[in-house]
Design an enzyme around this catalytic site. Structure first.
Site, short mmCIF file in Angstrom:
data_model
loop_
_atom_site.label_atom_id
_atom_site.label_comp_id
_atom_site.label_asym_id
_atom_site.label_seq_id
_atom_site.Cartn_x
_atom_site.Cartn_y
_atom_site.Cartn_z
N ARG A 176 0.83 -1.22 0.00
CA ARG A 176 0.00 0.00 0.00
C ARG A 176 0.86 1.25 0.00
O ARG A 176 0.41 2.32 -0.40
CB ARG A 176 -0.87 0.03 1.27
CG ARG A 176 -1.97 -0.97 1.33
CD ARG A 176 -3.13 -0.43 2.14
NE ARG A 176 -2.88 -0.30 3.56
CZ ARG A 176 -3.10 -1.25 4.46
NH1 ARG A 176 -3.58 -2.40 4.06
NH2 ARG A 176 -2.87 -1.06 5.73
N ARG A 180 9.30 6.01 -3.86
CA ARG A 180 9.52 6.89 -5.02
C ARG A 180 10.97 7.34 -5.12
O ARG A 180 11.57 7.69 -4.11
CB ARG A 180 8.62 8.13 -4.93
CG ARG A 180 7.14 7.80 -4.88
CD ARG A 180 6.32 9.04 -5.25
NE ARG A 180 4.92 8.83 -4.96
CZ ARG A 180 4.31 9.25 -3.85
NH1 ARG A 180 5.00 9.93 -2.93
NH2 ARG A 180 3.05 9.00 -3.66
N ARG A 259 -7.33 -6.10 14.41
CA ARG A 259 -6.54 -5.17 15.17
C ARG A 259 -7.45 -3.98 15.49
O ARG A 259 -8.31 -3.64 14.69
CB ARG A 259 -5.38 -4.69 14.30
CG ARG A 259 -4.08 -4.56 14.94
CD ARG A 259 -2.97 -4.55 13.89
NE ARG A 259 -3.24 -3.69 12.75
CZ ARG A 259 -3.25 -2.37 12.76
NH1 ARG A 259 -3.04 -1.71 13.87
NH2 ARG A 259 -3.45 -1.70 11.66
N ARG A 290 1.77 6.70 16.08
CA ARG A 290 1.80 8.04 15.48
C ARG A 290 1.05 9.04 16.33
O ARG A 290 0.26 8.66 17.20
CB ARG A 290 1.23 8.01 14.06
CG ARG A 290 -0.14 7.39 13.93
CD ARG A 290 -0.48 7.19 12.44
NE ARG A 290 -1.71 6.42 12.29
CZ ARG A 290 -2.12 5.89 11.15
NH1 ARG A 290 -1.43 6.05 10.05
NH2 ARG A 290 -3.24 5.21 11.09
N GLU A 313 -1.80 7.52 18.89
CA GLU A 313 -2.46 6.31 18.42
C GLU A 313 -1.68 5.07 18.84
O GLU A 313 -0.49 4.95 18.54
CB GLU A 313 -2.58 6.39 16.89
CG GLU A 313 -3.43 5.30 16.31
CD GLU A 313 -3.69 5.51 14.82
OE1 GLU A 313 -4.03 6.64 14.39
OE2 GLU A 313 -3.53 4.53 14.08
N TYR A 361 -9.96 -5.22 4.18
CA TYR A 361 -9.51 -3.84 4.37
C TYR A 361 -10.05 -3.01 3.21
O TYR A 361 -9.64 -3.20 2.07
CB TYR A 361 -7.98 -3.76 4.41
CG TYR A 361 -7.54 -2.34 4.68
CD1 TYR A 361 -7.38 -1.88 5.98
CD2 TYR A 361 -7.36 -1.45 3.64
CE1 TYR A 361 -7.03 -0.57 6.24
CE2 TYR A 361 -7.01 -0.12 3.89
CZ TYR A 361 -6.85 0.30 5.18
OH TYR A 361 -6.51 1.61 5.44
N ASP A 363 -10.69 0.92 1.91
CA ASP A 363 -10.68 2.36 2.10
C ASP A 363 -12.08 2.87 1.77
O ASP A 363 -12.89 2.16 1.17
CB ASP A 363 -9.65 2.99 1.16
CG ASP A 363 -8.27 3.04 1.79
OD1 ASP A 363 -8.20 3.15 3.03
OD2 ASP A 363 -7.28 2.96 1.05
#
Ligand code: FAD
Ligand code: UDP
Length: 385
Positions: A176, A180, A259, A290, A313, A361, A363
């Site tokens: 995911r 770059r 989770r 995070r 988190e 999962y 989005d």
């Protein structure tokens, strides 16, 4: 009250999309029930009481899609800001851009590599996995960015997030994240990206705003004291169910593993805590994965300049009673899902959808896209049956 034409269990984006389409295309009378006290599922947000800053109650939600149909569809209910998500990560007291890009690589190695030089370096550091397409997260991670970067930025973060050996996690989780060889540090590759201008809740409520749609909150499908419960409507009413698939079948084939996250909220007397919306913490010593500072999701808004709110988190395995957030998808989960799917396919007049109902999962744009497909392909028969 007469029965609706369609009952939808769950008012997340999947359920809301089905409801809206059932009314718009079939003139159906729809009832949506949700066990929570608000619509919108996990995408729901609300204004923080002390600062007025829009806070995502169930974890940061960033909308992005390359699906033109979904983009056109969501724009019927809300306008989007031009927000582009960028993430930074702290490793051994130094901040780096994330996902891994030429900036991360050059900063990490204190170098000025060109894209070609950086590719050659990473290929060398990927060692035995270079150019291969491994199936587990550990080997895939090393093949993508080489061992030193993997160990600095991925290994411990993933350990905190999944509490599972990365060798036992599927490669798809790490795929995911883009890698770059330019200085582009946008988090997402999609064509369209932004946040709802008036907030998530205004968007989500608008989808259900129709006289043919009745929303019943604080209503659990398995509570037999409420009239539209599973045992009462099974086989009697068309139903689209978006709750957990194992719960629907009373866990008869065992529980699926998930989770969950815990968010620890803190108010601070500073106008800006971290200068950006999401700061990851790559090292094992920091217990949280995070910190989110939601004010940065809306730089265009007039928020207080002397106060802010942050969310730390923490990630852990979900136990019964916890919110199931991310399907773990271990090999035993995958076998169980297939067996549950057979039961679901045989269930009379009930379609299973969404993140929980299909144990996937998804989005937001994927949940909406899947619901639009269900509305095209399966809803007409369900409503006719
Ligand atoms: P949900 O939103 O989970 O809705 C299901 C609804 O069903 C819930 O409201 C629940 O209360 C209800 N329900 C369950 N059981 C019952 C029952 N027995 N009776 C009645 N009601 C019931 N997507 C993105 O695109 N970008 C992101 O940045 C992003 N970040 C995320 C962060 C986190 C922490 C999580 C968990 C998800 C994130 N997502 C993100 C995914 C996004 O939340 C989902 O795509 C979206 O919520 C899917 O909608 P859904 O309708 O399938 O499920
Ligand atoms: N990841 C990581 N370090 C980071 C960010 C992500 O190791 O700084 C890994 C981690 O395993 C995570 C995966 O990449 O689960 C996908 O990242 P994404 O941001 O999509 O995570 P999510 O929170 O949505 O699972």
């Amino acid at each position: 009250m007469s029965s609706p034409d369609l009952l939808i269990v769950g008012s997340g984006l999947f359920g809301l999309t089905i409801a809206e389409r059932a009314v718009a295309e079939h003139g159906a009378r729809v009832t949506i029930i949700d066990r929570r006290s608000h619509v919108g599922g996990n995408a729901y947000s609300e204004a923080d009481e002390q600062t007025g800053i829009e806070v995502h109650k169930y974890g940061a939600h960033l909308f992005h899609t390359s699906n033109e149909r979904v983009w056109e569809y969501v724009n019927r209910f809300t306008e989007f800001t031009g927000y582009q998500h960028k993430v930074y990560t702290t490793h051994q007291g130094v901040v780096y851009p994330m996902p891994i890009n030429l900036g991360t690589i050059n900063q990490f190695f204190s170098a000025a590599h060109t894209p070609g030089e950086a590719r050659a370096l990473i290929a060398e550091q990927a060692g035995e996995f270079a150019g291969k397409d491994p199936e587990n997260l550990n080997d895939k991670g090393i093949s993508l960015i080489g061992r030193p970067l993997y160990e600095a930025f991925i290994k411990n973060y993933t350990g905190k997030q999944w509490q599972t050996d990365p060798k036992d996690l599927p490669a798809s989780i790490i795929s995911r994240l883009p890698v770059r060889y330019t200085y582009d540090n946008r988090y997402f590759n999609d064509t369209h990206e932004g946040l709802p201008k008036q907030g998530y809740t205004a968007w989500l409520e608008r989808m259900a705003d129709h006289p043919n749609i009745e929303v019943k909150l604080d209503t659990d499908y398995f509570d037999t004291s409420q009239p539209l419960n599973r045992d009462a409507v099974r086989g009697e009413l068309p139903v689209v169910y978006t709750g957990p698939m194992d719960r629907y079948f009373d866990f008869e084939l065992g529980e699926l593993s998930w989770r969950t996250i815990d968010l620890e909220t803190e108010h601070l007397e500073v106008g800006d805590f971290q200068g950006t919306s999401v700061m990851n913490y790559a090292d094992a010593e920091t217990p949280y994965t995070r910190i989110i500072e939601p004010r940065h999701f809306h730089p265009e808004r007039d928020y207080p300049t002397d106060r802010t709110v942050i969310q730390r988190e923490f990630s852990r395995f979900a136990e019964s009673g916890d919110e199931p957030y991310y399907p773990i998808n271990s090999s035993s989960d995958r076998e169980r899902v297939l067996a549950y799917r057979e039961l679901a396919d045989a269930e009379p007049r009930t379609l299973f959808g969404g993140r929980l109902g299909t144990y996937q999962y998804l989005d937001m744009h994927m949940a909406i896209g899947a619901a639009l497909s269900m509305a095209d392909n399966k809803l007409p028969d369900l409503l006719r049956a």
